[in-house]
Design a protein around this motif. Structure first.
Motif, PDB file in Angstrom:
ATOM      1  N   VAL A 180      39.170  18.737  17.751  1.00 49.61           N
ATOM      2  CA  VAL A 180      38.608  20.098  17.763  1.00 49.61           C
ATOM      3  C   VAL A 180      37.869  20.343  19.078  1.00 49.61           C
ATOM      4  CG1 VAL A 180      36.955  21.660  16.671  1.00 49.61           C
ATOM      5  CG2 VAL A 180      38.415  20.196  15.245  1.00 49.61           C
ATOM      6  N   ALA A 181      37.071  19.359  19.475  1.00 50.56           N
ATOM      7  CA  ALA A 181      36.308  19.489  20.737  1.00 50.56           C
ATOM      8  C   ALA A 181      37.242  19.472  21.942  1.00 50.56           C
ATOM      9  CB  ALA A 181      35.282  18.363  20.833  1.00 50.56           C
ATOM     10  N   VAL A 182      38.291  18.670  21.872  1.00 47.97           N
ATOM     11  CA  VAL A 182      39.251  18.581  22.976  1.00 47.97           C
ATOM     12  C   VAL A 182      39.991  19.917  23.151  1.00 47.97           C
ATOM     13  CG1 VAL A 182      41.389  17.449  23.722  1.00 47.97           C
ATOM     14  CG2 VAL A 182      39.499  16.078  22.782  1.00 47.97           C
ATOM     15  N   ALA A 183      40.350  20.539  22.031  1.00 49.19           N
ATOM     16  CA  ALA A 183      41.029  21.842  22.104  1.00 49.19           C
ATOM     17  C   ALA A 183      40.108  22.905  22.694  1.00 49.19           C
ATOM     18  CB  ALA A 183      41.492  22.266  20.703  1.00 49.19           C
ATOM     19  N   ALA A 184      38.841  22.878  22.269  1.00 48.14           N
ATOM     20  CA  ALA A 184      37.881  23.859  22.795  1.00 48.14           C
ATOM     21  C   ALA A 184      37.764  23.715  24.311  1.00 48.14           C
ATOM     22  CB  ALA A 184      36.520  23.674  22.128  1.00 48.14           C
ATOM     23  N   ARG A 185      37.730  22.452  24.789  1.00 50.78           N
ATOM     24  CA  ARG A 185      37.590  22.230  26.214  1.00 50.78           C
ATOM     25  C   ARG A 185      38.830  22.707  26.980  1.00 50.78           C
ATOM     26  NH1 ARG A 185      34.079  19.015  28.932  1.00 50.78           N
ATOM     27  NH2 ARG A 185      32.759  19.617  27.184  1.00 50.78           N
ATOM     28  N   ALA A 186      39.984  22.485  26.367  1.00 49.98           N
ATOM     29  CA  ALA A 186      41.215  22.927  27.030  1.00 49.98           C
ATOM     30  C   ALA A 186      41.235  24.449  27.186  1.00 49.98           C
ATOM     31  CB  ALA A 186      42.430  22.446  26.237  1.00 49.98           C
ATOM     32  N   TRP A 187      40.755  25.164  26.181  1.00 51.43           N
ATOM     33  CA  TRP A 187      40.646  26.624  26.300  1.00 51.43           C
ATOM     34  C   TRP A 187      39.604  26.990  27.361  1.00 51.43           C
ATOM     35  CZ3 TRP A 187      44.249  29.735  24.825  1.00 51.43           C
ATOM     36  CH2 TRP A 187      45.004  29.471  23.673  1.00 51.43           C
ATOM     37  N   ALA A 188      38.474  26.276  27.350  1.00 59.14           N
ATOM     38  CA  ALA A 188      37.401  26.573  28.316  1.00 59.14           C
ATOM     39  C   ALA A 188      37.893  26.430  29.747  1.00 59.14           C
ATOM     40  CB  ALA A 188      36.205  25.656  28.064  1.00 59.14           C
ATOM     41  N   GLN A 189      38.826  25.510  29.950  1.00 57.71           N
ATOM     42  CA  GLN A 189      39.342  25.308  31.305  1.00 57.71           C
ATOM     43  C   GLN A 189      40.140  26.519  31.791  1.00 57.71           C
ATOM     44  OE1 GLN A 189      41.155  21.403  30.647  1.00 57.71           O
ATOM     45  NE2 GLN A 189      39.561  20.485  31.922  1.00 57.71           N
ATOM     46  N   LYS A 190      40.538  27.375  30.848  1.00 56.16           N
ATOM     47  CA  LYS A 190      41.236  28.611  31.213  1.00 56.16           C
ATOM     48  C   LYS A 190      40.266  29.799  31.332  1.00 56.16           C
ATOM     49  CE  LYS A 190      45.639  27.524  28.901  1.00 56.16           C
ATOM     50  NZ  LYS A 190      46.577  28.008  29.936  1.00 56.16           N
ATOM     51  N   ASN A 191      38.981  29.546  31.071  1.00 54.83           N
ATOM     52  CA  ASN A 191      38.000  30.630  31.052  1.00 54.83           C
ATOM     53  C   ASN A 191      36.958  30.408  32.142  1.00 54.83           C
ATOM     54  OD1 ASN A 191      36.060  32.540  30.534  1.00 54.83           O
ATOM     55  ND2 ASN A 191      35.535  31.776  28.486  1.00 54.83           N
ATOM     56  N   PRO A 192      37.003  31.198  33.211  1.00 52.14           N
ATOM     57  CA  PRO A 192      36.061  30.979  34.317  1.00 52.14           C
ATOM     58  C   PRO A 192      34.599  31.158  33.902  1.00 52.14           C
ATOM     59  CG  PRO A 192      37.319  33.023  34.618  1.00 52.14           C
ATOM     60  CD  PRO A 192      37.936  32.300  33.468  1.00 52.14           C
ATOM     61  N   ASP A 193      34.349  31.834  32.786  1.00 48.50           N
ATOM     62  CA  ASP A 193      32.969  32.054  32.331  1.00 48.50           C
ATOM     63  C   ASP A 193      32.452  30.929  31.446  1.00 48.50           C
ATOM     64  OD1 ASP A 193      32.892  34.524  33.632  1.00 48.50           O
ATOM     65  OD2 ASP A 193      33.792  35.547  31.905  1.00 48.50           O
ATOM     66  N   ALA A 194      33.313  29.954  31.114  1.00 44.83           N
ATOM     67  CA  ALA A 194      32.887  28.886  30.189  1.00 44.83           C
ATOM     68  C   ALA A 194      31.923  27.934  30.887  1.00 44.83           C
ATOM     69  CB  ALA A 194      34.091  28.121  29.666  1.00 44.83           C
ATOM     70  N   PHE A 195      30.995  27.388  30.125  1.00 48.54           N
ATOM     71  CA  PHE A 195      29.925  26.557  30.683  1.00 48.54           C
ATOM     72  C   PHE A 195      30.422  25.157  31.022  1.00 48.54           C
ATOM     73  CE2 PHE A 195      25.969  24.009  30.338  1.00 48.54           C
ATOM     74  CZ  PHE A 195      25.232  24.667  31.305  1.00 48.54           C
ATOM     75  N   MET A 196      31.223  24.548  30.168  1.00 45.20           N
ATOM     76  CA  MET A 196      31.720  23.199  30.423  1.00 45.20           C
ATOM     77  C   MET A 196      33.233  23.222  30.564  1.00 45.20           C
ATOM     78  SD  MET A 196      29.272  20.590  28.309  1.00 45.20           S
ATOM     79  CE  MET A 196      29.617  19.230  29.413  1.00 45.20           C
ATOM     80  N   ARG A 197      33.720  22.849  31.743  1.00 42.77           N
ATOM     81  CA  ARG A 197      35.153  22.953  32.023  1.00 42.77           C
ATOM     82  C   ARG A 197      35.737  21.637  32.537  1.00 42.77           C
ATOM     83  NH1 ARG A 197      36.520  27.719  35.648  1.00 42.77           N
ATOM     84  NH2 ARG A 197      38.474  27.684  34.479  1.00 42.77           N
TER      85      ARG A 197
END
Lengths: 381, 131
Positions: A162-179
């Motif tokens: 679940v955490a790994v998937a969230a991070r993979a999405w965050a890597q596509k979001n320039p506004d995400a805090f942890m990428r």
């Protein structure tokens, strides 16, 4: 009378996500309000109902009205934790449909990261739990995760995914805090906090805020951006304290989801994109089951091996969620704002092609309050 | 029995009993449901006829977590949810067993020990162990 499609989100904005040095929670909130009103092309003076729920200010609805210089016809301070904002949308739709208000503002902000470095909360431990020192709120979710693993054989690896998937999405979001890259092994090797949960199973501690503006559907197209219609909503409140939750593997999302999807006239398979309040990894597994995206007990296999990551079988938390994008204490409004971005086709690299129908789901307390909203484009009316 | 409006409320009664070394919970005189934590009216039927009753003290672990803490800050400790034979659940702690050996289904017995502030609190031990 149904509220289906009667009200729409016509403006939305984020503010102060990540670190907002030197700003108060209400200042971050007001920055979000300013952005959402500009997004909607609405003047501040047109707002005649407001809703908020702030980390520490018990009368935050009044503070909000004061800081905006408004004397609203309705001031909503409904306080159910992080789910509050998805309840505010339902009250907004009722006020709009009954013509008791014409323009409803819903907003949130917190400076918890730069102000305290941890969750800021006005809550103390419950009387009958305090003697045993559970971490609030973490140990409550740890108990739910433990029970899910016992009862259904859910694994440590599945929680990690679940955490790994969230991070993979965050890597596509320039506004995400942890990428930074995050692997299943990283999650499982991270610091244990309250078994079986480790630090990477836990949401971030960031600053951040956001706001949305709602109007009646009949005028929703008079604004610069495509309206996002509220098609359905529902709530479930099963307890306040984890020791009073009847079954730690079944949340109020079963009721809230059924109600919301019933009102909207949709089923889980119709939903294009899902935004769930992922305070902890176990939340996502529980909510996917309770909302009907998979059977009870099958949430672990459902999320495993990239099931909810980019390219998986269901896009969940496309902004990176509370686990990797933003989590300023209460996350509910961010599920709505990301759903709006997706349904406007405005989500950049993480855009889900052809997204017409979104589910946003908020959690409050310790799996205590569950509120579901179904949102759709004009094509879904 | 003290009903609505007479004497201290159920939280104070429970705490006073515990301070005297007595662990009792409520039972509804109307529908027979055992009630914990203490309440003013029965959550099953709404009756205010709640009486204090003794317990077998036997229970089963429903879920457990171990809070991980550095040794210099006091070390690890467990937090559990226990289902009592009477059909109610409570948060507690299991003493007399290694944290990692506590699993759902473990049979336990209640006694009165100390809570976080040294105040009297219901704790459990594995069944068959001396207190």
């Amino acid at each position: 009378m149904s509220l289906r499609g009667k009200a729409a989100i016509v403006g939305a904005a984020l503010a102060g996500c990540g670190e907002a040095h030197g700003k108060s929670s209400m200042e971050i909130t007001i920055e979000g309000v300013h952005g959402a009103l500009a997004d909607a092309g609405i003047a501040l003076g047109e707002v005649d109902a407001v809703a908020t729920c702030q980390p520490l200010d018990m009368l935050s609805g009044l503070t909000l009205a004061q800081e905006l210089g408004l004397n609203p016809r309705f001031t909503m301070n409904n306080r159910m934790g992080g789910s509050s904002f998805l309840s505010h949308t339902l009250w907004a739709a009722m006020l709009l449909e009954l013509r008791l208000a014409d323009t409803v503002l819903i907003c949130y902000g917190s400076n918890q990261r730069t102000a305290s470095g941890k969750l800021m909360t006005a809550l103390g431990l419950p009387t009958y739990e305090a003697p045993y020192r559970p971490l609030f709120p973490l140990s409550s979710y740890a108990l739910a995760a433990d029970r899910h693993m016992t009862q259904f054989g859910t694994t440590r690896e599945q929680l990690a995914d679940v955490a790994v998937a969230a991070r993979a999405w965050a890597q596509k979001n320039p506004d995400a805090f942890m990428r930074d890259p995050l692997t299943r092994e990283d999650v499982i090797a991270s610091r244990p906090v309250s078994d079986p949960l480790r630090v990477r199973d836990c949401c971030l501690v960031t600053d951040g805020g956001g706001a949305i503006v709602m109007r009646r559907a009949e005028t929703a197209k008079d604004h610069p951006k495509p309206p996002v219609y509220l098609l359905g909503g529902g709530e479930g409140t099963t307890h306040r304290d984890i020791s009073e939750m009847e079954d730690l593997t079944v949340t109020g999302a079963a009721q809230s989801g059924r109600t919301a999807m019933g009102m909207a006239g949709v089923k889980p398979a119709d939903i294009d994109v899902v935004q769930l309040y992922d305070a902890f990894t176990i939340n996502v597994i529980l909510f996917l089951e309770d909302l009907g995206f998979c059977n009870k007990g099958e949430g672990g296999p459902f999320v495993a091996n990239g099931g909810i990551a980019p390219g998986g079988h269901l896009p969940v938390n496309t902004n990176g969620g509370g686990l990797s994008c933003v989590h300023p204490g209460m996350y509910g409004i961010f599920t709505l704002i990301e759903a709006v971005r997706q349904l406007r086709g405005d989500a950049g690299d993480r855009q889900i092609d052809g997204a017409e129908l979104a589910l946003a789901h908020g959690n409050g307390g310790v799996l205590s309050s569950q509120v579901t909203n179904i949102l759709g484009t004009e094509a879904t009316l | 029995m003290a009903g609505i409006g007479q004497g201290p409320g159920p939280d104070a009664v429970f705490a006073a009993k515990l301070a005297e070394g007595v662990f009792e919970i409520q039972k509804c005189g109307s529908c027979g449901t055992h009630v914990f934590h203490p309440r003013v009216i029965c959550p099953a039927c709404g009756s205010a006829d709640l009486k204090w009753v003794a317990l077998t003290g036997r229970g089963t672990v429903y879920a457990r977590t171990v809070v991980r803490r550095k040794p210099e800050r006091g070390g690890d400790y467990n937090v559990v949810l226990v289902d009592l034979e009477e059909g109610v659940r409570m948060m507690s702690r299991i003493d007399g067993i290694a944290h990692d050996q506590i699993v759902a289904g473990l049979k336990v017995t209640a006694s009165i020990g100390e809570g976080a502030e040294g105040d009297p609190a219901v704790i459990f031990r594995p069944e068959g162990e001396a207190n």
